[in-house]
Design a protein around this motif. Structure first.
Motif, PDB file in Angstrom:
ATOM      1  N   LEU A  60       3.584  -7.502   7.478  1.00 29.50           N
ATOM      2  CA  LEU A  60       4.120  -8.563   6.615  1.00 29.50           C
ATOM      3  C   LEU A  60       3.397  -8.437   5.281  1.00 29.50           C
ATOM      4  N   LEU A  61       4.098  -7.846   4.309  1.00 26.88           N
ATOM      5  CA  LEU A  61       3.493  -7.509   3.018  1.00 26.88           C
ATOM      6  C   LEU A  61       3.959  -8.544   1.995  1.00 26.88           C
ATOM      7  N   PHE A  62       3.154  -9.589   1.829  1.00 25.26           N
ATOM      8  CA  PHE A  62       3.571 -10.732   1.009  1.00 25.26           C
ATOM      9  C   PHE A  62       2.848 -10.747  -0.337  1.00 25.26           C
ATOM     10  N   TYR A  63       3.571 -10.374  -1.384  1.00 21.27           N
ATOM     11  CA  TYR A  63       3.006 -10.352  -2.734  1.00 21.27           C
ATOM     12  C   TYR A  63       3.036 -11.712  -3.420  1.00 21.27           C
ATOM     13  N   GLU A  64       3.610 -12.700  -2.759  1.00 30.86           N
ATOM     14  CA  GLU A  64       3.578 -14.045  -3.322  1.00 30.86           C
ATOM     15  C   GLU A  64       3.624 -15.048  -2.192  1.00 30.86           C
ATOM     16  N   PRO A  65       3.204 -16.285  -2.494  1.00 34.22           N
ATOM     17  CA  PRO A  65       3.101 -17.330  -1.478  1.00 34.22           C
ATOM     18  C   PRO A  65       4.447 -17.694  -0.869  1.00 34.22           C
ATOM     19  N   SER A  66       4.461 -17.863   0.429  1.00 37.38           N
ATOM     20  CA  SER A  66       5.598 -18.457   1.122  1.00 37.38           C
ATOM     21  C   SER A  66       5.211 -18.670   2.566  1.00 37.38           C
ATOM     22  N   PRO A  90      -1.639  -8.745  -1.648  1.00 41.47           N
ATOM     23  CA  PRO A  90      -2.373  -7.480  -1.758  1.00 41.47           C
ATOM     24  C   PRO A  90      -2.826  -7.192  -3.192  1.00 41.47           C
ATOM     25  N   GLN A  91      -2.153  -7.768  -4.153  1.00 39.23           N
ATOM     26  CA  GLN A  91      -2.544  -7.516  -5.541  1.00 39.23           C
ATOM     27  C   GLN A  91      -3.928  -8.079  -5.843  1.00 39.23           C
ATOM     28  N   GLN A  92      -4.340  -9.098  -5.060  1.00 41.12           N
ATOM     29  CA  GLN A  92      -5.695  -9.618  -5.242  1.00 41.12           C
ATOM     30  C   GLN A  92      -6.637  -8.979  -4.247  1.00 41.12           C
ATOM     31  N   PHE A  93      -6.094  -8.812  -3.047  1.00 39.64           N
ATOM     32  CA  PHE A  93      -6.924  -8.549  -1.897  1.00 39.64           C
ATOM     33  C   PHE A  93      -7.198  -7.062  -1.738  1.00 39.64           C
ATOM     34  N   SER A  94      -6.431  -6.239  -2.430  1.00 41.01           N
ATOM     35  CA  SER A  94      -6.441  -4.846  -2.037  1.00 41.01           C
ATOM     36  C   SER A  94      -6.548  -3.909  -3.214  1.00 41.01           C
ATOM     37  N   SER A  95      -6.217  -2.687  -2.876  1.00 33.16           N
ATOM     38  CA  SER A  95      -6.256  -1.592  -3.830  1.00 33.16           C
ATOM     39  C   SER A  95      -5.348  -1.835  -5.013  1.00 33.16           C
ATOM     40  N   GLY A  99      -5.103  -0.823  -9.245  1.00 36.88           N
ATOM     41  CA  GLY A  99      -3.967  -0.225  -9.937  1.00 36.88           C
ATOM     42  C   GLY A  99      -3.030   0.563  -9.054  1.00 36.88           C
ATOM     43  N   GLU A 100      -3.141   0.387  -7.745  1.00 41.62           N
ATOM     44  CA  GLU A 100      -2.263   1.126  -6.853  1.00 41.62           C
ATOM     45  C   GLU A 100      -0.814   0.672  -7.059  1.00 41.62           C
ATOM     46  N   THR A 101       0.093   1.620  -7.054  1.00 35.78           N
ATOM     47  CA  THR A 101       1.503   1.269  -7.254  1.00 35.78           C
ATOM     48  C   THR A 101       2.123   0.756  -5.969  1.00 35.78           C
TER      49      THR A 101
END
Lengths: 324, 324, 324
Positions: A60-66, A90-95, A99-101
């Motif tokens: 479950l790859l959630f880039y925004e809250p829901s 993941p934009q906060q938590f991860s690579s 700058g990972e695409t």
């Protein structure tokens, strides 16, 4: 499944398909999906441990809250005996910080899992993710103002389950008809069926997009735009209510002028709703529906609508993973 | 289970009950719960896969940080073969951002799961959540300065497990007697048993609440308030130590004056603790206990207290879910 | 396992061991670990539900962001039928806010689980955590500029799997040779094998640490330092590429001067790479490798390298938990 990705029609075969848009579904595909719901409901409510998704992992790859959509997919996987890997922000938590695409992230989780459910704030992100993910199915859990196909599927199923049909229905879609992806998708879904009419109630500046209106009318959906609640016909089988967001208006004054019209009250129901209709809301319900209506038997937004969401997602996961 | 919600007494029946407050428990209910702990311990330590909660989902709805309580409930569910849906900080992560009420959030997760464990910074939030959740049990994992019943249960069990009884005990409750919900709940629990005495050591401005003192004395608990460590009797079976928070004091000076008195040191133990007592702390231990005491066999805070927390939660989950 | 903690050599016995550093491994230990990978791969790709870790809980205690490593360990545990307790950013989310020490946190999760995987921004944190955790194994998932042993293990396995050996290899390690823990660990791993040569390409100010260079040469590893891409020999079996971070340079100008040299392009590959070599990158790949090379069959960074990471972690978990 690179070749059939993105906008591939279901055409009776769910296994391995990405689920990005409601446009991939024909009337027949909807009915096929719906046919599995009673079995899913039985599994979910009996607490019988299901082994349908045993041995599978869904990221479950959630880039925004829901929290609702996250919780619904999460529970759907687990009700069927599968496992999840939960990646939130993941934009906060991860690579992604480094700058990972999106491509690299998707390909990494493709290697770990059997399916990816992606939520992203940008329109088109789910289709892009799917195009990178060649070996496992990707499900769109909402991509900004783009689509949220499983929401539309659960809305359509709720109508189908209530009325036993999706043709010959009349409905009211109210609120932000310009920007609401749930209104757009629901209308698109209904356009697959015959003799269906939707009244669209919205402030002038939030009218249904012209191009979508034209294309859905061409498919046979009868659309009647109204701007005043007094124009709601008493024949509606359902009301589907969405938020009118303050920030869409150029002035507070203009917003104040229309906002009260976009709240469902017991009085409004008394005046315009018939006794067999259902009142729907994609949630979160933020001043769109008066809480006094929660106990009205016609209100399904905190009841069957939510539950149907889980059953539909269970059926969809079972199908795309080739276990149904 | 609407009717029996909130403050319903257990009265021998855990199945379907909300667990909001220690006040729901009678002496008999505690003993019934405790009777399942050895079995839970066996499951947890043998790594034998248990199927007790198989097919169930417990939502961990944490509105504020608490990695220990979160981890304990999480592991408890999984040790019994159940699954969790982890929702941390829904107010940031979810629809709550958009203004969704606690009611709507709870009703959504009610639809997805078989039980909800809720942690919330506001007193009373767990009872409110339970009142909205009509079909599945809700467990309070701490609601601000309200209650944290499973902490009290594990504290009581730790005493019971050590001394084989909960009557005829003498204990010391130290620290912030005014605000510590763990002190309040533990005292309330002990008041159910006969011939039990607690010494309460606290700075003058953090004294045990008068009304609670009166009501517990009425129930038969002997309470002796002290303000100086030299008044600690050597007869205590246990010391229960909590933090004195700087921010409770009107001046730094006043805080500095008392704080050293509220740290357990080897010297203090040597002077006032007998050889069979146990030293407890609800954790986090922030300068409440000198780390040199960690190896003292009487220190149970990082040992049995933690482990008992998991066993008690396992037993409680098994009972409210009707699987024990 | 207090006595054997931290830097205990594996010496053929994984069960109960902490995995903190690559230095714990002998050549024989690596081969023993690698021997389980094919079985793990079979489990992961067949979706056959494995019961290897059934009844076990692994806490993933991540004090800093890393969605890939988190996802890899998470999936590894679940592919083997185990469960995880996911604790992300406990310093924000948990009692650590209130000042709880690493020791207390680790001892709490020791009580709940059968293994702890720890990620921490500070060098040495994993060894410290392991020293506190006396009953269950601790695995280092990266401790700042310290080590990231499972990354080194997957890199070594990828070479072994490709070439059928780890001796008689020639490789290029490029980028930030001074600070990259992955370069250091990979070189250390290769030093266990005979007739192995590594070329180290880095800007002058980011040269391989002198002391490490001396000690690895003493072990028999042939190290040749180069500073210009034109010095790359065509005989390399592999290229291992890491980021050169802007912030390491004293001036932007100096950075601009070297940065283009540290990007792998199709042209660079054409000039200096032979047809049987493999191109590796520990990821995230941030402008280290031109995306046009993603489809080059020699590129393994988004393919086998990622997948091998999961298989190696599965094998390692199975071994330290005594299930293999």
């Amino acid at each position: 499944m690179a070749a059939s990705k993105g906008i591939a029609t279901i055409n009776g075969v769910f296994k391995g398909k990405d689920i990005i848009s409601l446009n991939q579904f024909s009337q027949k595909d909807l009915m096929l999906l719906f046919s599995y719901v009673p079995e899913m409901k039985k599994i979910a409510t009996s607490q019988t441990p299901s082994k349908l998704l045993e041995g599978t992992i869904t990221t479950l790859l959630f880039y925004e809250p829901s929290s609702r959509t996250f919780g619904s997919f999460n529970a759907s996987v687990k009700r069927l005996g599968g496992q999840t890997v939960d990646i939130i922000n993941p934009q906060q938590f991860s690579s992604v910080v480094k700058g990972e695409t999106l491509e690299d992230t998707v390909r990494v989780f493709e290697a770990y899992s059997n399916a990816i459910v992606i939520r992203h704030p940008e329109k088109g992100a789910a289709a892009i993710a799917a195009s990178y993910c060649k070996e496992i199915p990707v499900i769109n859990a909402g991509d900004g103002i783009g689509e949220h196909p499983t929401q539309a599927l659960l809305d359509l199923y709720t109508l189908y389950d209530t009325f036993g049909r999706l043709d010959n229905l009349t409905g009211l879609l109210a609120g932000d008809a310009l920007n609401s992806r749930t209104i757009h998708s629901l209308a698109a879904g209904l356009s697959l069926f015959k003799k269906t009419t939707v009244y669209i109630l919205s402030p002038d500046i939030l009218k249904f997009p012209k191009d979508l209106l034209v294309s859905l009318r061409k498919k046979g959906l009868k659309i009647i735009e109204i701007t005043d609640e007094t124009d709601i016909p008493k024949t509606c089988n359902f009301w589907y209510w969405t938020r009118v967001q303050k920030e869409r208006f150029s002035s507070v004054k203009e917003y104040e002028k229309v906002k009260s019209q976009f709240v469902v009250t017991p009085l409004l129901m008394k005046k315009y709703a018939n006794k067999d209709m259902i009142l729907m809301d994609p949630l979160p319900r933020v001043k769109t529906i008066d809480t006094r209506l929660d106990r009205d038997p016609r209100s399904v937004y905190l009841r069957s609508q939510i539950r149907n969401g889980m059953y539909i997602r269970m059926a969809l996961l079972g199908l795309v993973l080739g276990r149904l």
